[in-house]
Design a protein around this motif. Structure first.
Motif, PDB file in Angstrom:
ATOM      1  N   SER A   1       0.831  -1.198   0.000  1.00 41.81           N
ATOM      2  CA  SER A   1       0.000   0.000   0.000  1.00 41.81           C
ATOM      3  C   SER A   1       0.865   1.247   0.000  1.00 41.81           C
ATOM      4  CB  SER A   1      -0.927   0.007   1.218  1.00 41.81           C
ATOM      5  OG  SER A   1      -0.177  -0.068   2.415  1.00 41.81           O
ATOM      6  N   GLN A   2       0.277   2.354  -0.443  1.00 43.36           N
ATOM      7  CA  GLN A   2       0.966   3.633  -0.518  1.00 43.36           C
ATOM      8  C   GLN A   2       0.315   4.599   0.469  1.00 43.36           C
ATOM      9  OE1 GLN A   2       3.669   4.915  -2.211  1.00 43.36           O
ATOM     10  NE2 GLN A   2       3.232   6.753  -1.008  1.00 43.36           N
ATOM     11  N   GLU A   3       1.113   5.155   1.357  1.00 41.67           N
ATOM     12  CA  GLU A   3       0.589   6.099   2.330  1.00 41.67           C
ATOM     13  C   GLU A   3       0.255   7.429   1.645  1.00 41.67           C
ATOM     14  OE1 GLU A   3       1.856   8.234   6.580  1.00 41.67           O
ATOM     15  OE2 GLU A   3       3.150   6.719   5.644  1.00 41.67           O
ATOM     16  N   GLY A   4      -0.964   7.909   1.840  1.00 43.02           N
ATOM     17  CA  GLY A   4      -1.386   9.196   1.295  1.00 43.02           C
ATOM     18  C   GLY A   4      -1.222   9.329  -0.197  1.00 43.02           C
ATOM     19  N   PRO A   5      -1.730   8.383  -1.001  1.00 44.96           N
ATOM     20  CA  PRO A   5      -1.555   8.481  -2.458  1.00 44.96           C
ATOM     21  C   PRO A   5      -2.361   9.626  -3.049  1.00 44.96           C
ATOM     22  CG  PRO A   5      -3.092   6.725  -1.944  1.00 44.96           C
ATOM     23  CD  PRO A   5      -2.542   7.208  -0.626  1.00 44.96           C
ATOM     24  N   ASP A   6      -1.915  10.132  -4.190  1.00 42.91           N
ATOM     25  CA  ASP A   6      -2.692  11.134  -4.917  1.00 42.91           C
ATOM     26  C   ASP A   6      -4.014  10.541  -5.404  1.00 42.91           C
ATOM     27  OD1 ASP A   6      -0.656  13.055  -4.647  1.00 42.91           O
ATOM     28  OD2 ASP A   6       0.377  12.275  -6.412  1.00 42.91           O
ATOM     29  N   ALA A   7      -3.978   9.260  -5.745  1.00 42.98           N
ATOM     30  CA  ALA A   7      -5.199   8.594  -6.215  1.00 42.98           C
ATOM     31  C   ALA A   7      -5.080   7.093  -5.980  1.00 42.98           C
ATOM     32  CB  ALA A   7      -5.435   8.874  -7.692  1.00 42.98           C
ATOM     33  N   VAL A   8      -6.229   6.470  -5.761  1.00 43.68           N
ATOM     34  CA  VAL A   8      -6.328   5.012  -5.682  1.00 43.68           C
ATOM     35  C   VAL A   8      -7.129   4.548  -6.888  1.00 43.68           C
ATOM     36  CG1 VAL A   8      -7.165   3.033  -4.357  1.00 43.68           C
ATOM     37  CG2 VAL A   8      -6.247   5.039  -3.157  1.00 43.68           C
ATOM     38  N   VAL A   9      -6.534   3.671  -7.679  1.00 42.39           N
ATOM     39  CA  VAL A   9      -7.170   3.188  -8.910  1.00 42.39           C
ATOM     40  C   VAL A   9      -7.484   1.704  -8.756  1.00 42.39           C
ATOM     41  CG1 VAL A   9      -6.910   2.882 -11.403  1.00 42.39           C
ATOM     42  CG2 VAL A   9      -5.874   4.874 -10.274  1.00 42.39           C
ATOM     43  N   THR A  10      -8.728   1.329  -9.059  1.00 42.93           N
ATOM     44  CA  THR A  10      -9.170  -0.053  -8.906  1.00 42.93           C
ATOM     45  C   THR A  10      -9.784  -0.538 -10.212  1.00 42.93           C
ATOM     46  OG1 THR A  10      -9.670   0.309  -6.556  1.00 42.93           O
ATOM     47  CG2 THR A  10     -10.657  -1.615  -7.606  1.00 42.93           C
ATOM     48  N   GLY A  11      -9.402  -1.744 -10.618  1.00 45.03           N
ATOM     49  CA  GLY A  11      -9.994  -2.322 -11.816  1.00 45.03           C
ATOM     50  C   GLY A  11      -9.397  -3.680 -12.125  1.00 45.03           C
ATOM     51  N   PRO A  12     -10.078  -4.488 -12.934  1.00 48.84           N
ATOM     52  CA  PRO A  12      -9.531  -5.778 -13.363  1.00 48.84           C
ATOM     53  C   PRO A  12      -8.316  -5.552 -14.264  1.00 48.84           C
ATOM     54  CG  PRO A  12     -11.904  -5.617 -13.790  1.00 48.84           C
ATOM     55  CD  PRO A  12     -11.423  -4.237 -13.473  1.00 48.84           C
ATOM     56  N   PRO A  13      -7.360  -6.479 -14.261  1.00 54.76           N
ATOM     57  CA  PRO A  13      -6.162  -6.292 -15.084  1.00 54.76           C
ATOM     58  C   PRO A  13      -6.452  -6.157 -16.566  1.00 54.76           C
ATOM     59  CG  PRO A  13      -6.257  -8.523 -14.165  1.00 54.76           C
ATOM     60  CD  PRO A  13      -7.293  -7.720 -13.466  1.00 54.76           C
ATOM     61  N   THR A  14      -7.414  -6.916 -17.088  1.00 57.41           N
ATOM     62  CA  THR A  14      -7.703  -6.826 -18.522  1.00 57.41           C
ATOM     63  C   THR A  14      -8.276  -5.461 -18.894  1.00 57.41           C
ATOM     64  OG1 THR A  14      -9.820  -7.930 -18.053  1.00 57.41           O
ATOM     65  CG2 THR A  14      -8.020  -9.308 -18.883  1.00 57.41           C
ATOM     66  N   VAL A  15      -9.116  -4.903 -18.024  1.00 59.28           N
ATOM     67  CA  VAL A  15      -9.702  -3.594 -18.304  1.00 59.28           C
ATOM     68  C   VAL A  15      -8.644  -2.502 -18.206  1.00 59.28           C
ATOM     69  CG1 VAL A  15     -11.361  -1.862 -17.519  1.00 59.28           C
ATOM     70  CG2 VAL A  15     -12.005  -4.277 -17.565  1.00 59.28           C
ATOM     71  N   LEU A  16      -7.833  -2.552 -17.163  1.00 53.91           N
ATOM     72  CA  LEU A  16      -6.779  -1.547 -17.017  1.00 53.91           C
ATOM     73  C   LEU A  16      -5.798  -1.615 -18.182  1.00 53.91           C
ATOM     74  CD1 LEU A  16      -6.166  -1.806 -13.175  1.00 53.91           C
ATOM     75  CD2 LEU A  16      -7.079   0.166 -14.403  1.00 53.91           C
ATOM     76  N   ALA A  17      -5.520  -2.817 -18.671  1.00 53.05           N
ATOM     77  CA  ALA A  17      -4.631  -2.954 -19.831  1.00 53.05           C
ATOM     78  C   ALA A  17      -5.250  -2.315 -21.068  1.00 53.05           C
ATOM     79  CB  ALA A  17      -4.332  -4.428 -20.088  1.00 53.05           C
TER      80      ALA A  17
END
Length: 238
Positions: A162-178
């Motif tokens: 995990s990243q402390e205090g990220p600018d953004a959290v991005v969530t998605g399936p690997p195929t969609v993100l690709a």
């Protein structure tokens, strides 16, 4: 010898194939490049492999010194597989092979893609030219994997955790993100459809996902058009 078959050739390439050239061996290595995994997680991330074949490859790679089996301390007390220091040295070779292979006109970009594969592709296909002097921190939730991303001074760090205090959290399936990163599926369209979720700075996340490019396919003119990117782009991680 790590496998029952051998080329019986003194060339280092031949011996390397003796060690990791069996079917599925390099994909097992790929799945461990972000850190240890349990047998069940490996099996899930490599859906095409049979249970007996996975067990055999793990045994062979352990015998060759590429990976090791380790028992986690209580209360978990689970067994995990992890690469040795020598095994981790395969990463640049795998990244170079992957970047070479995506130029093939027969490459099926719609096939199954594991979370680890997608995250490693970010290390491989980071385009310094597109990134410029951008800076940022992000947390990616890709399938079962959580990764921290640090972008600074033309370098990119992608690692599990995990990243402390990220600018953004991005969530998605690997195929969609690709598809968003490499195949022209618009970031705004993906978020509007709910295929990708973003918490935090949406504009920053969109810029980040546009900082990657693939080399031009074999026989195609180089340049950022369609699925291809600048043929001279260099993939790197921090």
């Amino acid at each position: 010898m790590a496998t029952k078959r051998s080329y019986h050739d003194a060339c280092g390439i031949a011996h390397g194939l003796d060690l990791v050239g069996e079917r599925w061996a390099l994909l097992v290595v790929r799945e461990l490049l972000l850190g240890p995994k349990r047998y069940g997680r490996l099996r899930a991330d490599l859906p095409g492999i049979g249970t007996n074949v996975l067990a055999q490859r793990l045994s062979e790679l352990e015998a060759s010194g590429v990976l090791r089996k380790r028992r986690l301390p209580p209360p978990t007390s689970a067994t995990v597989y992890e690469l040795t220091d020598w095994g981790y040295e395969l990463e640049p070779l795998l990244r170079a092979l992957g970047r070479w292979a995506v130029r093939s006109p027969d490459h099926d970009r719609t096939a199954q893609l594991s979370a680890t594969s997608f995250l490693l592709s970010l290390r491989t296909n980071f385009d310094r030219g597109r990134a410029g002097g951008a800076r940022g921190t992000y947390e990616l939730h890709v399938g079962e994997e959580v990764a921290r991303v640090v972008l600074a001074d033309g370098t990119l760090l992608v690692e599990r955790g995990s990243q402390e205090g990220p600018d953004a959290v991005v969530t998605g399936p690997p195929t969609v993100l690709a598809r968003v990163v490499y195949a022209g599926y618009g970031f705004s369209e993906a978020t509007a459809a709910g295929d990708v979720q973003v918490e935090g700075d949406i504009a920053s996340a969109g810029r980040f996902l546009n900082m990657f490019s693939l080399p031009a396919p074999v026989g195609a003119a180089s340049g950022p058009s369609g699925l291809s990117g600048p043929s001279g782009s260099s993939g790197t991680d921090a």
